[in-house]
Enzyme design. Structure first.
Site, PDB file in Angstrom:
ATOM      1  N   ARG A 219      40.580   1.746  25.804  1.00 37.22           N
ATOM      2  CA  ARG A 219      41.183   2.528  26.888  1.00 37.22           C
ATOM      3  C   ARG A 219      42.668   2.234  27.038  1.00 37.22           C
ATOM      4  O   ARG A 219      43.456   3.131  27.359  1.00 37.22           O
ATOM      5  CB  ARG A 219      40.424   2.250  28.189  1.00 37.22           C
ATOM      6  CG  ARG A 219      39.030   2.902  28.208  1.00 37.22           C
ATOM      7  CD  ARG A 219      38.129   2.283  29.269  1.00 37.22           C
ATOM      8  NE  ARG A 219      36.855   2.988  29.399  1.00 37.22           N
ATOM      9  CZ  ARG A 219      35.806   2.816  28.606  1.00 37.22           C
ATOM     10  NH1 ARG A 219      35.893   1.961  27.576  1.00 37.22           N
ATOM     11  NH2 ARG A 219      34.684   3.477  28.806  1.00 37.22           N
TER      12      ARG A 219
ATOM     13  N   ASP B  28      24.582  -3.231  26.177  1.00 35.80           N
ATOM     14  CA  ASP B  28      24.870  -3.752  24.841  1.00 35.80           C
ATOM     15  C   ASP B  28      24.324  -5.159  24.621  1.00 35.80           C
ATOM     16  O   ASP B  28      24.341  -5.658  23.485  1.00 35.80           O
ATOM     17  CB  ASP B  28      26.387  -3.770  24.595  1.00 35.80           C
ATOM     18  CG  ASP B  28      26.941  -2.377  24.361  1.00 35.80           C
ATOM     19  OD1 ASP B  28      26.196  -1.516  23.856  1.00 35.80           O
ATOM     20  OD2 ASP B  28      28.117  -2.141  24.697  1.00 35.80           O
TER      21      ASP B  28
ATOM     22  N   LYS C 236      22.103   3.973  20.080  1.00 34.54           N
ATOM     23  CA  LYS C 236      23.313   3.186  19.854  1.00 34.54           C
ATOM     24  C   LYS C 236      23.620   3.193  18.351  1.00 34.54           C
ATOM     25  O   LYS C 236      23.201   4.076  17.624  1.00 34.54           O
ATOM     26  CB  LYS C 236      23.101   1.765  20.397  1.00 34.54           C
ATOM     27  CG  LYS C 236      23.102   1.688  21.927  1.00 34.54           C
ATOM     28  CD  LYS C 236      24.493   1.927  22.474  1.00 34.54           C
ATOM     29  CE  LYS C 236      24.608   1.644  23.950  1.00 34.54           C
ATOM     30  NZ  LYS C 236      26.008   1.780  24.428  1.00 34.54           N
TER      31      LYS C 236
ATOM     32  N   ARG D 242      25.776  -5.736  16.595  1.00 29.14           N
ATOM     33  CA  ARG D 242      25.073  -6.568  17.584  1.00 29.14           C
ATOM     34  C   ARG D 242      23.703  -7.034  17.066  1.00 29.14           C
ATOM     35  O   ARG D 242      23.253  -8.124  17.402  1.00 29.14           O
ATOM     36  CB  ARG D 242      24.939  -5.824  18.905  1.00 29.14           C
ATOM     37  CG  ARG D 242      26.299  -5.465  19.490  1.00 29.14           C
ATOM     38  CD  ARG D 242      26.274  -5.194  20.968  1.00 29.14           C
ATOM     39  NE  ARG D 242      27.502  -4.532  21.378  1.00 29.14           N
ATOM     40  CZ  ARG D 242      28.665  -5.138  21.589  1.00 29.14           C
ATOM     41  NH1 ARG D 242      28.757  -6.443  21.426  1.00 29.14           N
ATOM     42  NH2 ARG D 242      29.731  -4.452  21.958  1.00 29.14           N
TER      43      ARG D 242
END
Length: 450
Positions: free
Chosen positions: A33, A327, A354, A403
């Site tokens: 961002r 997450d 995901k 992950r």
């Protein structure tokens, strides 16, 4: 490690006590961002602590393609000379967002209300993820999209020539979708309103306000109502990116399940829309303390001290907590394997779309390691085997998901036999220093011969 190219099989074996300080990288969500808003501001935004993982680097490259001047001036230090809201130029080539769902969806939103055309692609994992959740709402502004069957990449977006503001109820808890709509609303006249029934991470709202946008947030009977006044002149900012709580999860959880461990993870962002994992771990009985609590750049921050916690017990994680830790369920399921009793994770169907189907990937890998797991479309339950009780000895598929790879490597640090992942390469997308950081604390990893 490399997120692209040949697989990098890697194993983790039972570790001695983990000790020391784990300085994890900057927050990935805020890093994306910061680059985007810097590119849409007028003037130079200065960023320190930016995560220099491949996902974020791909967003930096994309901002250059849209006309912003993005300069790397030192480790974690970046400068962005923005083009202003509505100032994006048409890219000369395809925008490759690599593995990043956040990057591609936010950028699609940001360009959707400018009269330009851009084509997006990504790696095999990203090309398999649904984009309709973003292309449907940006169509309301007047944008058009053409992609592969099922709304998948590669995809071309034709930005709206005369954008109109929208009122949009987000159909699922998704900070990516909410943010994409708000970013599109920046270059639409009038007020764009986004309503989310369940609160998700609010970095976009906080950062928009910091850049000078006229934005207000209200809690109503409808849910959380965010109203943004379009076509502002965003003012450049100096941004200090806090360290990523999603990355901090890995050394924290490793310390909790590895006998004798005591690890300090400094400067972690504890935004309440992101800190659900740490709340859950403490409810399970984890020896996890917040030290030196403070505020940096509008975000709550603390140092986390994690110590070996042999008395953790399984709990039912409240489903309404899912957006604040979506997450972190893969690594939570590993911790749950070393707790006593069952840990029930409900309201987590978002995990199935995901980087991989994370429910299925974790269930199959944990079962191969000797753990009993039950799954439904919207939940999974891990039956804990107690401290040191996981047999291990399996090779787990990562499905190009960073992950999943890191979670099974952490699992192998406390299991009776080593745990191997078929490809640790994707770790570079979010946590490029994972391997040396964990080895410095005392972990033992071994790269397998291909």
């Amino acid at each position: 490690m490399s997120g692209h190219g040949d697989p990098i099989p890697m194993s983790a074996q039972k570790s001695g006590p983990l000790t020391g300080v784990a300085e994890v990288p900057g927050d990935k969500s805020i890093s994306h961002r910061a680059l985007l808003f810097g590119a849409m501001a007028v003037g130079e935004t200065r960023i320190s602590g930016l995560l220099e993982g491949q996902d974020v680097l791909d967003t930096a490259k994309a901002m250059r393609a849209f006309g912003a001047k993005v300069t790397h001036v030192g480790p974690g230090e970046w400068r962005v000379e923005g083009v202003g809201v509505g100032g994006f130029q048409e890219p000369e080539d395809v925008i490759d967002c690599g593995n990043s769902g956040t990057g591609v969806r936010l950028i699609m939103g940001a360009m959707a209300t400018s009269p330009i055309v851009a084509t997006f692609t990504g790696d095999a994992s990203l090309r398999g993820r649904p984009m309709g959740r973003v292309t449907d709402p940006i169509a309301l502004f007047g944008a058009q999209s053409v992609g592969r069957e099922g709304g998948r990449l590669p995809m071309t977006i034709v930005g709206a020539a005369q954008a109109v503001p929208v009122r949009y109820v987000v159909p699922m808890p998704s900070a990516q979708v909410k943010s994409a709509v708000l970013l599109a609303g920046l270059n639409a006249p009038g007020e764009t309103v986004v309503i989310e029934k369940e609160a998700t991470r609010d970095h976009t709202e906080r950062m928009l306000a910091g850049f000078g946008a006229d934005i207000r947030v209200e809690e109503t009977d409808e849910g959380r109502v965010i109203t943004l006044v379009g076509q502002p002149e965003l003012k450049p900012q100096t941004i200090v990116v806090p360290r990523d709580p999603s990355s901090a999860a890995f050394p924290v959880c490793a310390a909790l399940i590895t006998e004798g461990s005591d690890v300090l993870v400094p400067g972690i962002g504890l935004n309440p829309t992101r800190s659900g994992l740490f709340t859950t771990l403490r409810e399970m009985g984890a020896n996890l303390d917040y030290e030196n609590m403070r505020e940096e750049g509008g975000e709550p921050v603390a140092d986390l001290r994690a110590r070996y916690s042999p008395d953790m017990v399984g709990i039912a994680v409240p489903p309404e907590r899912a957006p604040s830790m979506i997450d972190e369920y893969p690594i939570l399921s590993v911790v749950a394997s070393y707790a006593k009793g069952a840990t029930v994770m409900d309201g987590v169907k978002e995990l199935r779309v995901k980087e991989s189907d994370r429910i299925d990937a974790m269930a199959l890998g944990l079962e191969a390691c000797g753990v009993t797991v039950e799954e439904t479309e919207d939940s999974f339950t891990v039956h804990g085997m107690g401290p040191g009780g996981v047999p291990g000895g399996a090779t787990c598929k990562t499905h190009l998901d960073h992950r999943i790879a890191m979670s099974f490597l952490i699992c192998g640090m406390a299991s009776q036999k080593p745990v191997t992942v078929d490809d640790a390469g994707p770790v570079v997308t979010s946590f490029p220093i994972f391997e040396p950081l964990m080895e410095k604390l005392g972990a033992t990893f071994h790269r397998e011969d291909v």
